[in-house]
Scaffold this active site. Structure first.
Site, mmCIF file in Angstrom:
data_model
loop_
_atom_site.group_PDB
_atom_site.id
_atom_site.type_symbol
_atom_site.label_atom_id
_atom_site.label_comp_id
_atom_site.label_asym_id
_atom_site.label_seq_id
_atom_site.Cartn_x
_atom_site.Cartn_y
_atom_site.Cartn_z
ATOM 1 N N CYS A 118 -5.954 10.278 8.229
ATOM 2 C CA CYS A 118 -5.009 9.996 7.155
ATOM 3 C C CYS A 118 -5.677 9.020 6.188
ATOM 4 C CB CYS A 118 -3.705 9.408 7.692
ATOM 5 S SG CYS A 118 -3.890 7.842 8.569
ATOM 6 N N HIS B 159 7.758 5.129 -7.663
ATOM 7 C CA HIS B 159 8.833 6.111 -7.728
ATOM 8 C C HIS B 159 8.876 6.802 -9.081
ATOM 9 C CE1 HIS B 159 11.390 4.675 -4.096
ATOM 10 N NE2 HIS B 159 10.661 5.721 -3.798
ATOM 11 N N ASN C 21 -8.791 4.680 4.936
ATOM 12 C CA ASN C 21 -8.808 3.623 3.927
ATOM 13 C C ASN C 21 -9.342 2.317 4.493
ATOM 14 O OD1 ASN C 21 -7.682 5.493 2.223
ATOM 15 N ND2 ASN C 21 -5.631 4.617 2.242
ATOM 16 N N ASP C 22 -8.706 1.849 5.576
ATOM 17 C CA ASP C 22 -9.153 0.587 6.169
ATOM 18 C C ASP C 22 -10.540 0.723 6.783
ATOM 19 O OD1 ASP C 22 -7.188 -1.224 5.524
ATOM 20 O OD2 ASP C 22 -5.948 -0.782 7.260
ATOM 21 N N ARG D 87 3.904 4.924 13.149
ATOM 22 C CA ARG D 87 3.069 3.743 13.387
ATOM 23 C C ARG D 87 3.957 2.557 13.731
ATOM 24 N NH1 ARG D 87 -0.602 2.009 8.456
ATOM 25 N NH2 ARG D 87 1.394 1.245 7.677
ATOM 26 N N ARG E 88 -10.858 -2.320 -1.921
ATOM 27 C CA ARG E 88 -10.653 -1.341 -2.990
ATOM 28 C C ARG E 88 -9.593 -1.785 -3.982
ATOM 29 N NH1 ARG E 88 -6.641 2.772 -1.191
ATOM 30 N NH2 ARG E 88 -5.543 1.836 0.550
ATOM 31 N N GLU F 82 -9.331 2.173 12.705
ATOM 32 C CA GLU F 82 -9.481 1.469 11.433
ATOM 33 C C GLU F 82 -10.532 0.381 11.539
ATOM 34 O OE1 GLU F 82 -5.027 1.138 9.814
ATOM 35 O OE2 GLU F 82 -5.247 0.570 11.929
#
Length: 748
Positions: free
Chosen positions: A671, A359, A623-624, A501, A634, A600
């Site tokens: 994504c 944040h 990513n996955d 999701r 990663r 994924e």
């Protein structure tokens, strides 16, 4: 030597509990000498030009100050080689150097170990013995382990009287937190660290519980004041960030956890530390970078509560010239620190820890302030030192010369011109120069992220993570509570698609109120749809809440994570039919939403052809998918540098997914980090990806990139890239082409 672990714990705690830097560093060398029976223990700290400054010594009279020129003697050898040097007769070694005034000749037994932080030597620890003696392998291993801990704290310890040279143009490397360049004077953010609080008992449990309740009210009022101070600078886009902190304060989970610890007899600071660590560790253990970053918010809130308990006031404005630009610097920089500086004076933020998803970074980005996080080392700096923050490259330059300063001022002008160009296309679609449209959507998981996505021009939500309401509570959120949360997101993006999701917990994402056995390999374990299908009532409630929240909006799309088998998909579709029938029987005017799978798990790729009549769309979780294809974590520092989503294997598999979905007539989106990587975006455009989802901060630049290229050119680049066999060759190919097209701003 006694129990190594106990000795190690005692030494590390002695550092945390000492009052002053001088006492901290002296306690270290004394404790080490006693732990291993050494006659002398010395600690050197690296300065400029590889010089080594003696910051503490026990058992030997030393001239003060003592600075060893770079590479000198055995200490220099330890630093250069980055390995232990363990000798029984140091004086016979060719690198031994006699230092006038330092009677090391009387101590032939020498063992030196390097202190290394993120691959860089920051100091050297040396122990000496009066006799010819080579320390045991066990002791050497103990010193190495201790050195790894000391490397983390040495950079923050600044003993008095130690001359640390202050060279100009000192460049420090970190990670990009928020884009832009800023030049200003350092303001060090010093705050009490909750992590250093020892376990202590309370005298009066009921009084301490009441003190805790009062503290929550005080900090809640402080947050309201800070929010109002910033609203004028960043508008409603930052209101949600403070609302998120208020939500954590008001939720009974944190309140009850601290109170429970107090009722076991612990003091308020001890109870707060244990509770904050508990919730922080839950998020820190997650693989999802967005959710992982929430641990920083919890720690920030914990430190703020601790600071207020100690009687701390709001951060005060910078002393001196109130009109001069300020750069906030600290191990952590909180939103409260940012709120204390007038928006027009805040030039940048630098954090030793943190990520671009915290944040702190989100707020700074909303304010248009550059941020560099996770810097390799926090250098010696004082309040008032001049600092350049380059959020475009992740670099910080301390005490810049006039030449360097002027060069960066030119970059700031160039950057502003680029931002003006981005502003000129706000509200326009991402269409290539040859007329191909690519939808750009935002990723989100907190209500705080809604406004930034809309301001950036998002055409919907490509990935809404539903986990957070489940993870910050002491029990499963009920259907009504979930309806309220989901409705806010769906309403904000009325008329635009929102891909929600289903709950993706299990494995690395633990629920605090549900006992889940530890797994040896959580990435391959009980997570995603595997977990929810084993908890059907929980999934039923969530799907009911999603569909009820979409009444009259009909923009809900349900996204299933970690699907790897047909039976998983069939069970969910049967459940969805039951939910829709139940809600219609109960009188709700609902439409059954579209359903898609996240690709994924590599096993899903070859099965898409079988699922074409069961699903409505496909979303590639880059990513996955990249991690599974490359067998690389990663988030593991040892192998993270090998992770790159434009690896040839990843590109070829995504190309295969696009080919299969085209054959099946299924819309496909992507994504993950690839969606905001300019090199990857060009290649994805060449493949024909129809929709990209990313963090809202990246969206304007990616839109500008897409509007500046043709899909034909992107396809030609893709054809060339697919013939290459290394990541570096692929990146060089695309970056050079972008440079030649005048798109270099995105490849810096």
């Amino acid at each position: 030597m006694k129990d190594p672990l106990r000795e190690l714990t005692g030494i590390v705690q002695s550092v945390a509990l000492s009052e002053s830097p001088d006492e901290q560093i002296q306690q270290v060398v004394i404790a080490i000498s006693r732990a291993i029976g050494a006659d002398v223990c010395s600690l050197y700290r690296k300065a400029d030009c590889d010089n080594m400054v003696l910051v503490a010594c026990h058992g030997l009279e030393t001239p003060s100050p003592l600075v060893l020129p770079g590479g000198t003697g055995l200490v220099g050898l330890v630093a250069r080689s980055r390995r232990p040097i363990n000798l029984s007769d140091a004086a016979t070694h060719p690198d031994f150097v006699h230092i006038p005034g330092l009677e090391e000749d009387a101590f032939p037994g020498f063992c030196g170990v390097p202190l290394v932080r993120r691959g860089e030597v920051v100091g050297v620890l040396v122990v000496l013995h009066r006799r010819q003696y080579r320390v045991s392998d066990e002791t050497e291993a103990f010193l190495l382990t201790l050195a790894s801990h000391l490397a983390l704290v040495l950079v923050d310890i600044k003993p008095s009287g130690v001359p640390i040279p202050r060279p100009p143009n000192q460049r420090i490397t970190g990670q990009k937190g928020a884009p832009g360049v800023g030049i200003g004077r350092v303001r060090l953010c010093r705050q009490y660290d909750l992590d250093a609080v020892p376990d202590t008992a309370c005298d009066d449990i009921e009084r301490t519980v009441q003190e805790w309740h009062n503290l929550l009210v005080t900090v809640s009022e402080d947050l309201c004041e800070e929010r109002e101070a910033l609203i004028g600078d960043a508008g409603a886009s930052i209101r949600g960030i403070f609302d998120a902190y208020q939500m954590m304060l008001n939720d009974t989970t944190l309140k009850d956890r601290v109170e429970s610890e107090i009722r076991t007899g612990r003091s308020l600071p001890s109870a707060l530390r244990l509770a904050v660590h508990y919730f922080s560790d839950l998020f820190l253990a997650m693989e999802d970078a967005y959710l992982k970053a929430r641990h920083e918010d919890i720690r920030h809130l914990g430190n703020k509560l601790f600071h207020a308990w100690r009687g701390g006031q709001h951060a005060q404005p910078v002393s001196g010239d109130q009109d001069s630009p300020v750069v906030l610097v600290g191990t952590q920089v909180s939103v409260s620190d940012i709120a204390a500086v007038p928006g027009e004076n805040l030039a940048g933020v630098v954090c030793l820890e943190g990520s671009s998803l915290s944040h702190t970074a989100v707020l700074a980005n909303a304010l248009g302030v550059p941020v560099v996080v996770s810097i390799s080392v926090l250098p010696d700096m004082n309040d008032g030192d001049e600092l350049i923050v380059d959020g475009n490259t992740g670099h910080v330059i301390l005490r810049p010369t006039k030449t360097v300063r002027e060069e960066y001022r030119r970059l700031m002008v160039r950057r502003q011109r680029f931002l003006d160009r981005l502003e000129s296309i706000h509200g326009k679609p991402a269409i290539t120069t040859d007329g191909v449209r690519i939808e750009l959507l935002s990723n989100t998981g907190l209500l705080a992220d809604i406004t930034p996505g809309l301001k950036a021009g998002a055409e919907g939500v490509g990935l809404y993570r539903t986990e957070i309401p489940f993870m910050v509570r002491s029990s499963f959120p009920g259907e009504e509570e979930q309806v309220q949360v989901y409705r806010q997101v769906l309403s904000a993006y009325a008329g635009m698609p929102v891909y929600m999701r289903t709950l993706d917990v299990g494995g690395d994402k633990q629920l605090p109120y549900l006992h889940m056995e530890p797994e040896e390999n959580p990435a391959l374990g009980w997570r995603g749809i595997r977990f929810t299908l084993d908890n059907i009532p929980l999934l039923m409630v969530q799907v009911r809440a999603m569909i009820r929240a979409s009444q009259g909006l009909d923009n809900l799309h349900i996204l299933l994570p970690m699907v790897s088998a047909t039976d998983e998909l069939d069970i969910f579709l049967g459940l969805l039919d039951d939910v829709c029938r139940q809600l219609q029987d109960e009188g709700y005017n609902i439409h059954c939403p579209q359903v898609g799978v996240m690709v994924e798990v590599p096993a899903a790729i070859s099965q898409l052809i079988f699922w074409r009549k069961r699903i409505d769309f496909v979303s590639i979780g880059s990513n996955d998918l990249s991690q599974y294809l490359l067998a690389l974590d990663r988030n593991n520092a040892r192998v993270a540098s090998r992770y790159d989503p434009v690896h040839p294997a990843v590109l070829h598999e995504i190309q295969r997914i696009v080919h299969i979905t085209n054959t099946c007539g299924l819309p496909v989106s992507l994504c993950g980090e690839m969606g905001s990587d300019p090199v990857a975006v060009v290649l994805l455009a060449g493949m024909g990806i129809q929709r990209l989802s990313m963090s809202s901060a990246k969206l304007p630049e990616i839109k500008w990139l897409i509007r500046s290229i043709s899909q034909t050119a992107a396809r030609e680049l893709l054809d060339e890239a697919l013939k290459l066999e290394s990541v570096s060759d692929i990146r060089t190919l695309v970056q050079n082409r972008l440079q030649s097209l005048g798109l270099g701003e995105l490849t810096v």
